[in-house]
Design a protein around this motif. Structure first.
Motif, PDB file in Angstrom:
ATOM      1  N   GLY A  19     -63.790  -2.191  47.567  1.00 48.46           N
ATOM      2  CA  GLY A  19     -63.040  -3.394  47.218  1.00 48.46           C
ATOM      3  C   GLY A  19     -62.715  -3.409  45.751  1.00 48.46           C
ATOM      4  N   GLN A  20     -62.341  -4.604  45.250  1.00 50.99           N
ATOM      5  CA  GLN A  20     -61.877  -4.717  43.885  1.00 50.99           C
ATOM      6  C   GLN A  20     -63.043  -5.109  42.963  1.00 50.99           C
ATOM      7  N   GLY A  21     -62.926  -4.652  41.709  1.00 52.26           N
ATOM      8  CA  GLY A  21     -63.857  -5.109  40.701  1.00 52.26           C
ATOM      9  C   GLY A  21     -65.236  -4.484  40.781  1.00 52.26           C
ATOM     10  N   GLN A  22     -65.414  -3.297  41.391  1.00 54.14           N
ATOM     11  CA  GLN A  22     -66.728  -2.664  41.441  1.00 54.14           C
ATOM     12  C   GLN A  22     -67.089  -2.123  40.069  1.00 54.14           C
ATOM     13  N   GLY A  23     -68.391  -1.817  39.859  1.00 50.88           N
ATOM     14  CA  GLY A  23     -68.836  -1.372  38.565  1.00 50.88           C
ATOM     15  C   GLY A  23     -68.604   0.105  38.347  1.00 50.88           C
ATOM     16  N   VAL A  24     -69.200   0.621  37.245  1.00 48.79           N
ATOM     17  CA  VAL A  24     -69.143   2.049  36.942  1.00 48.79           C
ATOM     18  C   VAL A  24     -69.763   2.819  38.098  1.00 48.79           C
ATOM     19  N   SER A  25     -69.192   3.971  38.432  1.00 46.32           N
ATOM     20  CA  SER A  25     -69.718   4.763  39.538  1.00 46.32           C
ATOM     21  C   SER A  25     -69.757   6.233  39.150  1.00 46.32           C
ATOM     22  N   TYR A  26     -70.561   7.009  39.880  1.00 46.28           N
ATOM     23  CA  TYR A  26     -70.708   8.434  39.626  1.00 46.28           C
ATOM     24  C   TYR A  26     -70.482   9.204  40.922  1.00 46.28           C
ATOM     25  N   VAL A  27     -69.949  10.403  40.775  1.00 47.55           N
ATOM     26  CA  VAL A  27     -69.772  11.285  41.919  1.00 47.55           C
ATOM     27  C   VAL A  27     -70.084  12.704  41.468  1.00 47.55           C
ATOM     28  N   GLU A  28     -70.642  13.501  42.359  1.00 48.69           N
ATOM     29  CA  GLU A  28     -71.022  14.866  42.011  1.00 48.69           C
ATOM     30  C   GLU A  28     -70.089  15.864  42.686  1.00 48.69           C
ATOM     31  N   GLY A  61     -59.773   8.248  28.369  1.00 46.90           N
ATOM     32  CA  GLY A  61     -61.116   8.774  28.185  1.00 46.90           C
ATOM     33  C   GLY A  61     -62.190   8.067  28.972  1.00 46.90           C
ATOM     34  N   GLU A  62     -61.810   7.285  29.971  1.00 40.80           N
ATOM     35  CA  GLU A  62     -62.795   6.538  30.755  1.00 40.80           C
ATOM     36  C   GLU A  62     -63.465   7.395  31.824  1.00 40.80           C
ATOM     37  N   VAL A  63     -62.912   8.578  32.092  1.00 39.88           N
ATOM     38  CA  VAL A  63     -63.534   9.513  33.035  1.00 39.88           C
ATOM     39  C   VAL A  63     -64.306  10.549  32.228  1.00 39.88           C
ATOM     40  N   ARG A  64     -65.573  10.738  32.588  1.00 43.05           N
ATOM     41  CA  ARG A  64     -66.403  11.693  31.865  1.00 43.05           C
ATOM     42  C   ARG A  64     -67.037  12.668  32.849  1.00 43.05           C
ATOM     43  N   VAL A  65     -67.100  13.924  32.447  1.00 38.75           N
ATOM     44  CA  VAL A  65     -67.755  14.967  33.235  1.00 38.75           C
ATOM     45  C   VAL A  65     -68.964  15.448  32.447  1.00 38.75           C
ATOM     46  N   LEU A  84     -66.963   7.435  36.639  1.00 41.20           N
ATOM     47  CA  LEU A  84     -65.713   6.705  36.875  1.00 41.20           C
ATOM     48  C   LEU A  84     -65.866   5.269  36.401  1.00 41.20           C
ATOM     49  N   PRO A  85     -64.846   4.697  35.760  1.00 37.95           N
ATOM     50  CA  PRO A  85     -64.915   3.294  35.330  1.00 37.95           C
ATOM     51  C   PRO A  85     -64.681   2.362  36.525  1.00 37.95           C
TER      52      PRO A  85
END
Length: 337
Positions: A19-28, A61-65, A84-85
């Motif tokens: 949905g909308q407005g979720q927080g910072v997230s990570y994916v591998e 720069g909001e995406v970081r690896v 991910l922001p």
């Protein structure tokens, strides 16, 4: 899938909320992601996020690896951790609306085919192969394209219909009052509709009116077809030959006394000379003889509409046949020499 990062817990791997407005997230990145560009990777896993937004968060720069800022061309390795922001995701309703909306190319194609417009009407020279409305597996046709292009016209409606493979004059009313008036003219047969058709074989009858009833909704292999049938509705079609092309084909001028579904196509086939290229009612063997001349589709064209509105002069609008039509006619003429 992305995983959310709750407030004050930067490395927590709790499941992401949709949905909308979720927080910072990570994916591998997995084994199959190795070597892939980050922009293509994100487009694949974030199907509900516009591609323009993906490039914006990469640029800013909001995406970081692995803690470092990523550029669109950054390539991934197995095990890379991607931050991910918060993202503004499309709702299911938004995705459904986008799937149903006419494409930009269709809107531009239909808009370029307008041959007349006034305060009451839009008339389109409909290209062959374009449906008049969505349905039967198509999300959009002429009317949906016009509504999308002209959102200020809230009452746009088709006055009549043409088969998908028929080209030519298609009229759209801008107001319901105009639609009712024109429908009355159609019911009273006070609107003259003329067509051009290329039929297979040499038309032997001269000018001929066919007055045979037609019945619809008869099924053939699961498809709706129309047949001459004693229990059908009255249907009147007048055929007049314009030019014979040996024994191969005949160009006909056609006028309608009624407006039944597939009327011209069924009456022509019943007379033994179906419309060239008609896959439903046609003759494949005779069509094959026309292939060398460029026949690739059904050759039926709505040439003109003429009617008289209350307190107005007679109104006539005509549409020239498309270029591929004329190319076939020219080749047939050359074949006679």
């Amino acid at each position: 899938m992305p995983r959310s990062e709750p407030p004050n817990s930067p490395d927590t791997d709790s499941p992401a909320k949709t949905g909308q407005g979720q927080g910072v997230s990570y994916v591998e990145a997995g084994e199959g992601d190795a070597g892939q560009r980050i922009d293509n990777f994100l487009s694949r896993i974030l199907k509900d996020v516009p591609r323009s937004l993906i490039y914006r968060i990469l640029r800013t720069g909001e995406v970081r690896v692995n803690g470092k800022r990523a550029k669109p061309e950054t390539r991934l390795a197995e095990g890379d951790r991607i931050r991910l922001p918060p993202l503004q995701r499309k709702t299911e309703e938004q995705r459904a609306a986008e799937r149903a909306a006419p494409s930009r190319s269709l809107r531009e194609f239909v808009d370029s085919a307008i041959i007349h417009e006034d305060r009451d009407l839009i008339v389109v020279n409909k290209p062959a192969g374009v449906a008049v409305h969505g349905g039967s597996g198509l999300s959009a046709g002429v009317i949906e394209a016009l509504r999308a292009t002209h959102p200020e016209l809230k009452e746009l409606e088709l006055v009549h219909r043409l088969d998908r493979d028929t080209s030519g004059v298609l009229m759209i009313a801008k107001r319901r009052a105009v639609l009712r008036e024109l429908h009355a003219l159609l019911r009273e047969r006070d609107m003259e509709k003329r067509y051009l058709a290329l039929v297979v074989g040499r038309w032997p009858f001269g000018a001929k009116t066919i007055d045979l009833p037609l019945k619809t909704n008869l099924k053939q292999g699961g498809e709706r077809v129309v047949r001459v049938h004693a229990d059908g509705q009255q249907a009147i079609t007048t055929f007049k030959p314009i030019q014979h092309f040996g024994k191969l084909a005949t160009l006909l001028d056609i006028s309608l006394g009624t407006g039944r579904t597939h009327q011209i196509r069924v009456h022509a086939a019943h007379a033994g000379h179906p419309i060239a290229g008609d896959e439903k009612y046609g003759d494949r063997e005779r069509d094959a003889k026309l292939k060398p001349f460029g026949l690739q589709r059904m050759f039926l064209h709505a040439q003109s509409l003429t009617f008289e509105r209350k307190g107005a002069k007679p109104f006539t609008v005509s549409a020239p046949p498309p270029p591929d039509w004329q190319a076939v006619i020219d080749k047939l003429k050359q074949g006679l020499k």
